[in-house]
Design a protein around this motif. Structure first.
Motif, PDB file in Angstrom:
ATOM      1  N   VAL A  15       0.842  -1.206   0.000  1.00 17.07           N
ATOM      2  CA  VAL A  15       0.000   0.000   0.000  1.00 17.07           C
ATOM      3  C   VAL A  15       0.879   1.258   0.000  1.00 17.07           C
ATOM      4  O   VAL A  15       0.622   2.212  -0.753  1.00 17.07           O
ATOM      5  N   LEU A  16       1.928   1.270   0.829  1.00 16.45           N
ATOM      6  CA  LEU A  16       2.825   2.433   0.837  1.00 16.45           C
ATOM      7  C   LEU A  16       3.577   2.571  -0.482  1.00 16.45           C
ATOM      8  O   LEU A  16       3.883   3.679  -0.911  1.00 16.45           O
ATOM      9  N   SER A  17       3.849   1.459  -1.122  1.00 15.55           N
ATOM     10  CA  SER A  17       4.488   1.503  -2.437  1.00 15.55           C
ATOM     11  C   SER A  17       3.565   2.174  -3.449  1.00 15.55           C
ATOM     12  O   SER A  17       4.019   2.965  -4.289  1.00 15.55           O
ATOM     13  N   ILE A  23       4.138  10.140  -5.490  1.00 13.51           N
ATOM     14  CA  ILE A  23       5.261  11.081  -5.442  1.00 13.51           C
ATOM     15  C   ILE A  23       5.967  11.109  -6.795  1.00 13.51           C
ATOM     16  O   ILE A  23       6.352  12.169  -7.288  1.00 13.51           O
ATOM     17  N   GLY A  24       6.113   9.926  -7.410  1.00 13.80           N
ATOM     18  CA  GLY A  24       6.712   9.861  -8.739  1.00 13.80           C
ATOM     19  C   GLY A  24       5.888  10.613  -9.769  1.00 13.80           C
ATOM     20  O   GLY A  24       6.430  11.278 -10.652  1.00 13.80           O
ATOM     21  N   PHE A  26       4.040  13.185  -9.123  1.00 10.54           N
ATOM     22  CA  PHE A  26       4.272  14.607  -8.855  1.00 10.54           C
ATOM     23  C   PHE A  26       5.555  15.080  -9.539  1.00 10.54           C
ATOM     24  O   PHE A  26       5.587  16.154 -10.144  1.00 10.54           O
ATOM     25  N   PHE A  27       6.623  14.268  -9.468  1.00  9.50           N
ATOM     26  CA  PHE A  27       7.866  14.626 -10.141  1.00  9.50           C
ATOM     27  C   PHE A  27       7.674  14.663 -11.655  1.00  9.50           C
ATOM     28  O   PHE A  27       8.280  15.498 -12.331  1.00  9.50           O
ATOM     29  N   LEU A  28       6.843  13.753 -12.188  1.00  7.77           N
ATOM     30  CA  LEU A  28       6.547  13.796 -13.624  1.00  7.77           C
ATOM     31  C   LEU A  28       5.851  15.101 -13.997  1.00  7.77           C
ATOM     32  O   LEU A  28       6.138  15.695 -15.041  1.00  7.77           O
ATOM     33  N   PHE A  29       4.928  15.520 -13.147  1.00  9.75           N
ATOM     34  CA  PHE A  29       4.233  16.774 -13.397  1.00  9.75           C
ATOM     35  C   PHE A  29       5.197  17.957 -13.362  1.00  9.75           C
ATOM     36  O   PHE A  29       5.078  18.886 -14.162  1.00  9.75           O
ATOM     37  N   MET A  30       6.168  17.926 -12.441  1.00  8.85           N
ATOM     38  CA  MET A  30       7.128  19.031 -12.346  1.00  8.85           C
ATOM     39  C   MET A  30       8.000  19.136 -13.600  1.00  8.85           C
ATOM     40  O   MET A  30       8.506  20.205 -13.920  1.00  8.85           O
ATOM     41  N   SER A  64      11.505  14.948 -14.457  1.00 10.50           N
ATOM     42  CA  SER A  64      10.749  13.970 -15.229  1.00 10.50           C
ATOM     43  C   SER A  64      11.416  12.595 -15.190  1.00 10.50           C
ATOM     44  O   SER A  64      10.758  11.578 -14.970  1.00 10.50           O
ATOM     45  N   GLY A  65      12.717  12.552 -15.377  1.00 10.41           N
ATOM     46  CA  GLY A  65      13.438  11.282 -15.318  1.00 10.41           C
ATOM     47  C   GLY A  65      13.393  10.660 -13.937  1.00 10.41           C
ATOM     48  O   GLY A  65      13.237   9.445 -13.791  1.00 10.41           O
ATOM     49  N   PHE A  66      13.504  11.483 -12.922  1.00 12.73           N
ATOM     50  CA  PHE A  66      13.450  10.997 -11.549  1.00 12.73           C
ATOM     51  C   PHE A  66      12.057  10.459 -11.220  1.00 12.73           C
ATOM     52  O   PHE A  66      11.917   9.470 -10.514  1.00 12.73           O
ATOM     53  N   GLY A  67      11.026  11.104 -11.755  1.00 14.51           N
ATOM     54  CA  GLY A  67       9.660  10.636 -11.550  1.00 14.51           C
ATOM     55  C   GLY A  67       9.439   9.257 -12.154  1.00 14.51           C
ATOM     56  O   GLY A  67       8.813   8.392 -11.542  1.00 14.51           O
ATOM     57  N   TRP A  68       9.974   9.052 -13.368  1.00 13.67           N
ATOM     58  CA  TRP A  68       9.851   7.732 -13.989  1.00 13.67           C
ATOM     59  C   TRP A  68      10.596   6.668 -13.185  1.00 13.67           C
ATOM     60  O   TRP A  68      10.121   5.537 -13.064  1.00 13.67           O
ATOM     61  N   ALA A  69      11.739   7.002 -12.642  1.00 10.03           N
ATOM     62  CA  ALA A  69      12.493   6.033 -11.833  1.00 10.03           C
ATOM     63  C   ALA A  69      11.698   5.633 -10.597  1.00 10.03           C
ATOM     64  O   ALA A  69      11.655   4.443 -10.240  1.00 10.03           O
ATOM     65  N   ILE A  70      11.066   6.591  -9.950  1.00 12.57           N
ATOM     66  CA  ILE A  70      10.261   6.286  -8.764  1.00 12.57           C
ATOM     67  C   ILE A  70       9.063   5.420  -9.134  1.00 12.57           C
ATOM     68  O   ILE A  70       8.753   4.442  -8.443  1.00 12.57           O
ATOM     69  N   ILE A  71       8.393   5.747 -10.229  1.00 14.19           N
ATOM     70  CA  ILE A  71       7.218   4.978 -10.639  1.00 14.19           C
ATOM     71  C   ILE A  71       7.602   3.546 -10.992  1.00 14.19           C
ATOM     72  O   ILE A  71       6.942   2.584 -10.589  1.00 14.19           O
ATOM     73  N   ILE A  72       8.690   3.376 -11.741  1.00  9.86           N
ATOM     74  CA  ILE A  72       9.134   2.027 -12.104  1.00  9.86           C
ATOM     75  C   ILE A  72       9.521   1.238 -10.859  1.00  9.86           C
ATOM     76  O   ILE A  72       9.175   0.058 -10.718  1.00  9.86           O
ATOM     77  N   ALA A  73      10.221   1.868  -9.934  1.00 11.39           N
ATOM     78  CA  ALA A  73      10.630   1.177  -8.703  1.00 11.39           C
ATOM     79  C   ALA A  73       9.432   0.742  -7.884  1.00 11.39           C
ATOM     80  O   ALA A  73       9.397  -0.388  -7.375  1.00 11.39           O
ATOM     81  N   THR A  74       8.437   1.609  -7.766  1.00 12.42           N
ATOM     82  CA  THR A  74       7.281   1.248  -6.953  1.00 12.42           C
ATOM     83  C   THR A  74       6.423   0.187  -7.633  1.00 12.42           C
ATOM     84  O   THR A  74       5.825  -0.641  -6.953  1.00 12.42           O
TER      85      THR A  74
END
Length: 146
Positions: A15-17, A23-24, A26-30, A64-74
């Protein structure tokens, strides 16, 4: 043997994942073009001689790249966590569930560069518990002689 602790930690980690993937997003939006256009049209930033638009554009692209990394990791942690929960429920195959939890936790922690620390920690603890907890030894049935 009941494995309530492993299942509970696994579910909370999954669930926390899922929440961490927000959050990922949000980084994509930024790093989106709408934010870049808004920054480009801001008069205070346009008049600042220390900032060029190319530097600001590249800085926002990092988000944007950092957001994709977070989304893929989760997503990796989410999938492996669900597989682990399915294997642990009913004490089907807790060793496989433990490995899935540990692999998901390590990948989530490394790929997200620590943003998904809490769900990764919960999955890691659940994975370790799958290996450490052993079934109580069964006592042999002793026949009573009359």
């Amino acid at each position: 043997m009941k494995r309530t602790g492993e299942i509970t930690l696994g579910v909370i980690g999954v669930v926390l994942s899922a929440f961490t993937s927000l959050i990922g997003m949000f980084f994509l939006f930024m790093g989106s073009d709408a934010v870049k256009n808004e920054v480009a049209n801001d008069p205070t930033l346009a008049n600042d001689p220390a900032l060029s638009m190319e530097e600001m554009d590249s800085f926002l692209s990092i988000f944007s790249g950092f957001g994709w990394a977070i989304i893929i990791a989760t997503i990796i942690g989410l999938i492996l966590g669900i597989i682990a929960i399915v294997n642990v429920v009913g004490n089907k195959n807790p060793k496989v569930g433990g490995w899935m939890n540990i692999i998901g936790a390590v990948l989530m922690g490394i790929i997200s560069v620590g943003i998904a620390f809490l769900p990764a920690l919960l999955l890691l603890i659940a994975g370790i518990m799958c290996f450490v907890r052993k079934a109580p030894p069964e006592e042999p049935i002793q026949s009573q002689t009359l």
